[in-house]
Design an enzyme around this catalytic site. Sequence first.
Site, PDB file in Angstrom:
ATOM      1  N   ARG A 170       3.084   0.585  -0.248  1.00 35.06           N
ATOM      2  CA  ARG A 170       2.903   0.820  -1.686  1.00 35.06           C
ATOM      3  C   ARG A 170       3.298   2.263  -1.997  1.00 35.06           C
ATOM      4  NH1 ARG A 170      -2.517  -0.992  -2.393  1.00 35.06           N
ATOM      5  NH2 ARG A 170      -1.577  -3.032  -2.698  1.00 35.06           N
ATOM      6  N   ASN A 184      -9.881   4.476   0.748  1.00 36.11           N
ATOM      7  CA  ASN A 184      -8.998   3.776   1.674  1.00 36.11           C
ATOM      8  C   ASN A 184      -9.179   4.334   3.074  1.00 36.11           C
ATOM      9  OD1 ASN A 184      -7.240   2.286  -0.321  1.00 36.11           O
ATOM     10  ND2 ASN A 184      -6.908   4.389  -1.008  1.00 36.11           N
ATOM     11  N   ASP A 200      -2.149   2.921   5.874  1.00 39.87           N
ATOM     12  CA  ASP A 200      -3.290   2.192   5.328  1.00 39.87           C
ATOM     13  C   ASP A 200      -3.824   1.244   6.405  1.00 39.87           C
ATOM     14  OD1 ASP A 200      -4.529  -0.252   4.095  1.00 39.87           O
ATOM     15  OD2 ASP A 200      -4.275   0.920   2.274  1.00 39.87           O
ATOM     16  N   ASP A 229      -6.303  -0.986   5.937  1.00 35.79           N
ATOM     17  CA  ASP A 229      -6.863  -2.186   5.309  1.00 35.79           C
ATOM     18  C   ASP A 229      -8.292  -2.050   4.806  1.00 35.79           C
ATOM     19  OD1 ASP A 229      -4.426  -3.527   6.212  1.00 35.79           O
ATOM     20  OD2 ASP A 229      -5.399  -3.634   8.162  1.00 35.79           O
ATOM     21  N   ASP A 262     -11.559  -0.818   3.075  1.00 35.09           N
ATOM     22  CA  ASP A 262     -11.793   0.027   1.908  1.00 35.09           C
ATOM     23  C   ASP A 262     -13.286   0.069   1.626  1.00 35.09           C
ATOM     24  OD1 ASP A 262      -8.930   0.337   1.225  1.00 35.09           O
ATOM     25  OD2 ASP A 262      -9.049  -1.793   0.754  1.00 35.09           O
ATOM     26  N   ASP A 267     -12.381  -5.851   2.410  1.00 35.94           N
ATOM     27  CA  ASP A 267     -11.163  -6.244   3.124  1.00 35.94           C
ATOM     28  C   ASP A 267     -11.310  -6.307   4.641  1.00 35.94           C
ATOM     29  OD1 ASP A 267      -9.913  -6.434   0.639  1.00 35.94           O
ATOM     30  OD2 ASP A 267      -9.286  -4.345   0.702  1.00 35.94           O
ATOM     31  N   GLU A 280      -8.816  -8.845   6.014  1.00 34.42           N
ATOM     32  CA  GLU A 280      -7.456  -8.300   6.073  1.00 34.42           C
ATOM     33  C   GLU A 280      -7.308  -7.369   7.285  1.00 34.42           C
ATOM     34  OE1 GLU A 280      -4.430  -5.571   3.338  1.00 34.42           O
ATOM     35  OE2 GLU A 280      -6.366  -6.179   2.501  1.00 34.42           O
TER      36      GLU A 280
END
Length: 176
Positions: free
Chosen positions: A23, A87, A103, A105, A107, A120, A123
């Site tokens: 992102r 994050n 990142d 994953d 959070d 998450d 994830e």
Amino acid sequence: MNAPKIGSWVEVQSYKHNGTLHRVWEETMILQSTKKFYIGVNDKTKVTEYDGYTWRTKEPAVCYFHSNYWFNVIGTVRTDGVHYYCNMSSPILYDQGALKYIDYDLDIKVYPDMTIKLLDEDEYELHKEQMNYPEIIERILFEQIDILKQMIYQKKGPFVPGFLDYWYERFLTYRS
């Protein structure tokens, strides 16, 4: 020291452990730049996802990036109070005009009443297996979650009352 200048605009780039771009936030104004941390603000900035999908943030965000911590903190002021999105990530790196991090994953959402919620986890487990996160990464991340929780409960760093208001006011001064 290779660091962004105060008042400059930088991209913020989030990567995944396998090196793929995840992102990109197009414009964040740097308001504090030291060897250890950066504070930036963005408002209605364009965000591009890994698949090319773009969108704009809805409200101003004060961003706290640190070169020693494995997390970054994004704070927003909404009508019901201050919200934080944290994050779990690699420490921040400034490279080729952009702030960059990996990142991981997980959070943590911090609500206005300072309650927290870990997000998450599914994830994280999926990506840990797909991208073969080393065991040391998991150990570091969970140690850093404890450090982050201490900062939240003790109201330190970006969780100091008035932190977001102060940096957003500085942002408005630079923009005008």
